[in-house]
Design a protein around this motif. Sequence first.
Motif, PDB file in Angstrom:
ATOM      1  N   PRO A  66      13.011  55.058  60.859  1.00 23.19           N
ATOM      2  CA  PRO A  66      11.404  54.369  61.801  1.00 23.19           C
ATOM      3  C   PRO A  66      11.731  53.798  63.328  1.00 23.19           C
ATOM      4  O   PRO A  66      12.137  53.307  62.623  1.00 23.19           O
ATOM      5  N   PRO A  67      10.668  54.217  63.755  1.00 23.03           N
ATOM      6  CA  PRO A  67      10.459  53.394  64.752  1.00 23.03           C
ATOM      7  C   PRO A  67      10.964  52.265  64.727  1.00 23.03           C
ATOM      8  O   PRO A  67      11.333  51.164  65.633  1.00 23.03           O
ATOM      9  N   ALA A  68       9.692  50.958  64.120  1.00 25.74           N
ATOM     10  CA  ALA A  68       9.875  49.699  63.709  1.00 25.74           C
ATOM     11  C   ALA A  68      10.420  49.019  62.653  1.00 25.74           C
ATOM     12  O   ALA A  68      10.402  47.982  61.836  1.00 25.74           O
ATOM     13  N   ALA A  69      11.616  50.050  62.417  1.00 25.37           N
ATOM     14  CA  ALA A  69      12.596  49.664  61.413  1.00 25.37           C
ATOM     15  C   ALA A  69      13.194  47.797  62.104  1.00 25.37           C
ATOM     16  O   ALA A  69      13.144  47.377  62.726  1.00 25.37           O
ATOM     17  N   LYS A  70      13.145  47.720  60.254  1.00 27.98           N
ATOM     18  CA  LYS A  70      13.692  45.540  61.025  1.00 27.98           C
ATOM     19  C   LYS A  70      15.068  45.529  60.098  1.00 27.98           C
ATOM     20  O   LYS A  70      15.321  46.348  58.852  1.00 27.98           O
ATOM     21  N   PHE A  71      16.377  45.419  60.602  1.00 32.03           N
ATOM     22  CA  PHE A  71      16.924  44.501  59.864  1.00 32.03           C
ATOM     23  C   PHE A  71      17.530  43.292  59.559  1.00 32.03           C
ATOM     24  O   PHE A  71      16.225  42.543  60.297  1.00 32.03           O
ATOM     25  N   VAL A  72      18.450  42.861  58.417  1.00 32.08           N
ATOM     26  CA  VAL A  72      19.346  41.945  58.224  1.00 32.08           C
ATOM     27  C   VAL A  72      20.188  41.455  58.309  1.00 32.08           C
ATOM     28  O   VAL A  72      20.427  42.737  57.693  1.00 32.08           O
ATOM     29  N   ILE A  73      20.739  41.107  58.732  1.00 29.56           N
ATOM     30  CA  ILE A  73      22.172  40.812  59.645  1.00 29.56           C
ATOM     31  C   ILE A  73      22.639  39.687  58.709  1.00 29.56           C
ATOM     32  O   ILE A  73      21.796  38.400  58.819  1.00 29.56           O
ATOM     33  N   SER A  74      23.798  39.605  57.404  1.00 27.38           N
ATOM     34  CA  SER A  74      23.617  38.111  56.826  1.00 27.38           C
ATOM     35  C   SER A  74      25.448  38.241  56.915  1.00 27.38           C
ATOM     36  O   SER A  74      26.408  39.590  57.335  1.00 27.38           O
ATOM     37  N   LYS A  75      25.814  36.490  57.199  1.00 27.41           N
ATOM     38  CA  LYS A  75      27.135  36.809  56.807  1.00 27.41           C
ATOM     39  C   LYS A  75      27.944  35.787  55.154  1.00 27.41           C
ATOM     40  O   LYS A  75      26.995  35.563  53.925  1.00 27.41           O
ATOM     41  N   LYS A  76      28.747  36.748  54.444  1.00 28.89           N
ATOM     42  CA  LYS A  76      29.234  36.834  53.359  1.00 28.89           C
ATOM     43  C   LYS A  76      29.668  35.413  52.628  1.00 28.89           C
ATOM     44  O   LYS A  76      30.884  34.877  53.980  1.00 28.89           O
ATOM     45  N   ASN A  77      29.084  34.417  52.116  1.00 30.21           N
ATOM     46  CA  ASN A  77      30.272  33.141  52.472  1.00 30.21           C
ATOM     47  C   ASN A  77      29.396  32.880  50.514  1.00 30.21           C
ATOM     48  O   ASN A  77      29.130  31.826  50.429  1.00 30.21           O
ATOM     49  N   TYR A 110      30.180  40.462  58.088  1.00 33.39           N
ATOM     50  CA  TYR A 110      28.944  40.356  58.449  1.00 33.39           C
ATOM     51  C   TYR A 110      28.563  42.239  57.199  1.00 33.39           C
ATOM     52  O   TYR A 110      29.109  43.431  58.107  1.00 33.39           O
ATOM     53  N   SER A 111      27.336  41.463  57.104  1.00 34.23           N
ATOM     54  CA  SER A 111      26.152  43.078  57.048  1.00 34.23           C
ATOM     55  C   SER A 111      25.039  43.471  56.852  1.00 34.23           C
ATOM     56  O   SER A 111      24.718  42.591  57.693  1.00 34.23           O
ATOM     57  N   CYS A 112      25.002  44.655  57.426  1.00 34.46           N
ATOM     58  CA  CYS A 112      24.040  44.868  58.124  1.00 34.46           C
ATOM     59  C   CYS A 112      22.325  45.485  57.252  1.00 34.46           C
ATOM     60  O   CYS A 112      22.926  46.723  56.956  1.00 34.46           O
ATOM     61  N   THR A 113      21.306  45.526  56.753  1.00 31.92           N
ATOM     62  CA  THR A 113      21.623  46.005  56.211  1.00 31.92           C
ATOM     63  C   THR A 113      19.424  46.913  56.336  1.00 31.92           C
ATOM     64  O   THR A 113      18.899  45.873  56.462  1.00 31.92           O
ATOM     65  N   TYR A 114      19.437  47.871  56.183  1.00 33.19           N
ATOM     66  CA  TYR A 114      17.789  48.524  56.281  1.00 33.19           C
ATOM     67  C   TYR A 114      17.277  48.382  55.079  1.00 33.19           C
ATOM     68  O   TYR A 114      18.764  48.809  53.908  1.00 33.19           O
ATOM     69  N   ARG A 115      16.225  48.302  54.716  1.00 31.70           N
ATOM     70  CA  ARG A 115      15.514  48.469  52.901  1.00 31.70           C
ATOM     71  C   ARG A 115      14.072  48.750  52.935  1.00 31.70           C
ATOM     72  O   ARG A 115      13.211  47.756  54.389  1.00 31.70           O
ATOM     73  N   ASN A 116      13.284  49.484  52.702  1.00 33.55           N
ATOM     74  CA  ASN A 116      12.256  50.356  52.667  1.00 33.55           C
ATOM     75  C   ASN A 116      11.391  49.669  50.661  1.00 33.55           C
ATOM     76  O   ASN A 116      13.017  49.550  50.196  1.00 33.55           O
ATOM     77  N   GLU A 117      10.318  50.413  50.829  1.00 33.82           N
ATOM     78  CA  GLU A 117      10.571  50.516  49.307  1.00 33.82           C
ATOM     79  C   GLU A 117      11.056  51.706  48.591  1.00 33.82           C
ATOM     80  O   GLU A 117      10.922  50.923  47.396  1.00 33.82           O
ATOM     81  N   THR A 118      11.449  52.472  48.933  1.00 36.09           N
ATOM     82  CA  THR A 118      12.473  53.356  48.270  1.00 36.09           C
ATOM     83  C   THR A 118      13.805  53.523  47.923  1.00 36.09           C
ATOM     84  O   THR A 118      14.336  54.315  48.200  1.00 36.09           O
TER      85      THR A 118
END
Length: 396
Positions: A66-77, A110-118
Amino acid sequence: MVCLALMFAAVITVRVSGQPRLPPLPIKDGCHQVDPEVGIFRKEGEAVILHFPIFSGVLKARKILPPAAKFVISKKNGTDAVTYEAEGRVQQHATQLWFLPAQASDSGEYSCTYRNETYCVTGSITLSVFDSGSVDMAKLSYPWTATEGEELTIFCPALGSFNKSNTLIEWFKGSSLTALQPSQRDFFHWDGGMLLIPAVMSSHAGLYTCQLTVLINNQQYKVSRTLQVHVQEVKPPAIVSPLNGTVFESSHGSGLEMFCQVLTECPTADSTLVMWQVDEQSVESSYLSRRALQGGREVTRVSTMCQIELRLIIADISEEDDHVEIKCVAQNVGGRQEVVALIKVEDATVTWVIVAVVALCFFLVVVSIFLYVLFKPKEKKKMDYFLARQSSTFSV
C-alpha cells in the motif's frame, strides 16, 4: 486429460488476471519469507546505505504494497532484535538503513518486515564491515574481467543510493595513495567518474579503488568501492596455410590466387591483423601494386577457435615474378607470426619442348604401327591336309 485440463485452467487464469499466478512464498514463524539479498562488504568509517531490492520487488510484483506502508528494519542480536529510528548514527528511512558512518560492530544479519492485520512478509541481508587497516581489500572487491588489447571502461559500482551530483570520483591503483591522473600513461578519466583504459595490458591487472565524498544531512562522508581487474592473456595467432617454404607455381601470362588461413581466439578475431607482404613491403607499396589485390577477408568459426582467411590475387604473371618472396603476416596483442613462400614462374620453353617430345613420340608410335601393318609378311597356305585326303581317295 488431466494435463490438458490443467493447461486450460492456466490459460484461463493468465487471460483473466493478465499475468501468470506467482508461486506461494514459504512461511516461517507466521511470516512469508523472501529470498535473501546478496550480502555486501564495506569498510569501517564510510557511509553505508543498506537496502532490500529483492524484498521490494516481491511486494511490488504481488501488489501487496500500500502507498502508506510501514516497514520495520531490525538486526538479529541473539534471541532479541534491535530496531532503528530516523535519527542517530544508524537511521531507518523506509526500506533503507543508513550507517553514518559504519562500524565493525554493525556486521550482522538485518531483516526488513512489512506486516498488516492479515499479511506478513520479510526479507534479509547480511552486512560485513571490516577495519580498513587490517582487511584484505581483495575480499571487498568487485570482480572485473578484461582481455588484452581491448578498450576497458570501469565505473564505480553500487552507488545508486547516494546523491553523486557535482561529486568528484577519484581512482587509485593498488595501495597507492596518489590518485590516477588523466595525464598518466594508459589512464584517462571520463565524465561521470568512469575510468578508461584504451588498450588493456597484463600490467593493468590488480586492485582499483574509486573514492568520493557524499553529503548526507549537511555532513560529508567518505564512500569507496574496490574492484579486482583480471586480465585474460591472448594467445598469438597461428597460420595454418600456407606452410613455411611453400612454392606457388604459375605459368607466364596466367593469374595466381593464394589464401592465407589463420586460427585465433574468437574474442580477438576482429582485432587480429592479417596481411600479405611482397619483398618485405605491403602489397600496395610493392612493384605488384598494379597487378595484385589482397582482400576478401572472411572469419568463420572452427570448433572453439575462429579462422581468418585473406586472399591475394596476382593477375598476369611475368618473368620478373619468378622467385619473388611473399609473406603472410598475422598479429594481435598476444604475438606475431610470419610464413614465407615463393612464387615460381614455369619456363614456357621447357613446357613447349615437353609437349613437342610427347607429340613426336605419339607420331612415331602411329607411324610404326602403320609400317608394321603395311609390310607385314604374308602367311603360306597349308595344303598338306588337302593332299592327304586326295591321296586317300585315289588308293580306294
